[in-house]
Design a protein around this motif. Structure first.
Motif, PDB file in Angstrom:
ATOM      1  N   ILE A  86      -4.203   7.522  -7.725  1.00 27.83           N
ATOM      2  CA  ILE A  86      -5.567   7.108  -7.384  1.00 27.83           C
ATOM      3  C   ILE A  86      -6.551   7.556  -8.459  1.00 27.83           C
ATOM      4  CG2 ILE A  86      -7.448   7.499  -5.740  1.00 27.83           C
ATOM      5  CD1 ILE A  86      -5.388   7.405  -3.534  1.00 27.83           C
ATOM      6  N   ASN A 106       0.838  -1.186   0.000  1.00 29.30           N
ATOM      7  CA  ASN A 106       0.000   0.000   0.000  1.00 29.30           C
ATOM      8  C   ASN A 106       0.881   1.247   0.000  1.00 29.30           C
ATOM      9  OD1 ASN A 106      -2.120   1.739   0.242  1.00 29.30           O
ATOM     10  ND2 ASN A 106      -3.096   0.624   1.909  1.00 29.30           N
ATOM     11  N   ASP A 137      -4.541   2.499  -4.520  1.00 24.63           N
ATOM     12  CA  ASP A 137      -3.136   2.842  -4.291  1.00 24.63           C
ATOM     13  C   ASP A 137      -2.284   1.618  -3.993  1.00 24.63           C
ATOM     14  OD1 ASP A 137      -4.290   2.399  -1.830  1.00 24.63           O
ATOM     15  OD2 ASP A 137      -3.040   3.869  -0.809  1.00 24.63           O
ATOM     16  N   SER A 141       0.506  -1.040  -4.869  1.00 27.43           N
ATOM     17  CA  SER A 141       1.698  -0.973  -5.707  1.00 27.43           C
ATOM     18  C   SER A 141       1.760  -2.102  -6.726  1.00 27.43           C
ATOM     19  CB  SER A 141       2.955  -0.985  -4.833  1.00 27.43           C
ATOM     20  OG  SER A 141       3.012  -2.166  -4.076  1.00 27.43           O
ATOM     21  N   LEU A 150       0.502  10.376  -5.188  1.00 26.69           N
ATOM     22  CA  LEU A 150      -0.531   9.450  -4.724  1.00 26.69           C
ATOM     23  C   LEU A 150      -1.904   9.834  -5.267  1.00 26.69           C
ATOM     24  CD1 LEU A 150      -1.226   7.035  -2.823  1.00 26.69           C
ATOM     25  CD2 LEU A 150      -1.707   8.753  -1.097  1.00 26.69           C
TER      26      LEU A 150
END
Length: 96
Positions: free
Chosen positions: A80, A25, A86, A88, A76
């Motif tokens: 999104i 995350n 989010d 990886s 970020l």
């Protein structure tokens, strides 16, 4: 004063471990990076106070860490908006 330094080093190592543990995350990775920056800030503060040096370096360090956090949050938000989450594992760096 020595206990404060040891405690901060322990907290830094714990944040490094949590950074490597929550690799899936990106938001949690950014939070752990900020936690590392706070620990480094406290270590630098206690070291400069012990050496009775100028605290000008701390203000420069804080301004660089704020810029780093703003850049991470903007990336970020961009991630999104494009992918919807989010994680990886959904991120393909070759497409950026």
């Amino acid at each position: 004063m020595n206990m404060n330094l040891l405690f901060n080093m322990l907290m830094f190592l714990m944040s490094c471990f949590m950074f490597s543990y929550f690799y899936k995350n990106i938001l949690l990775n950014l939070i752990m990076l900020e936690f590392m920056m706070i620990n480094m800030f406290l270590n630098m503060y206690f070291t400069l106070i012990n050496l009775q040096m100028n605290l000008f370096f701390i203000s420069m360090f804080m301004s660089i860490s704020v810029c780093e956090s703003i850049l991470g949050l903007s990336i970020l938000v961009y991630l999104i908006r494009n992918s919807g989450n989010d994680y990886s594992m959904n991120m393909n760096l070759m497409l950026w």
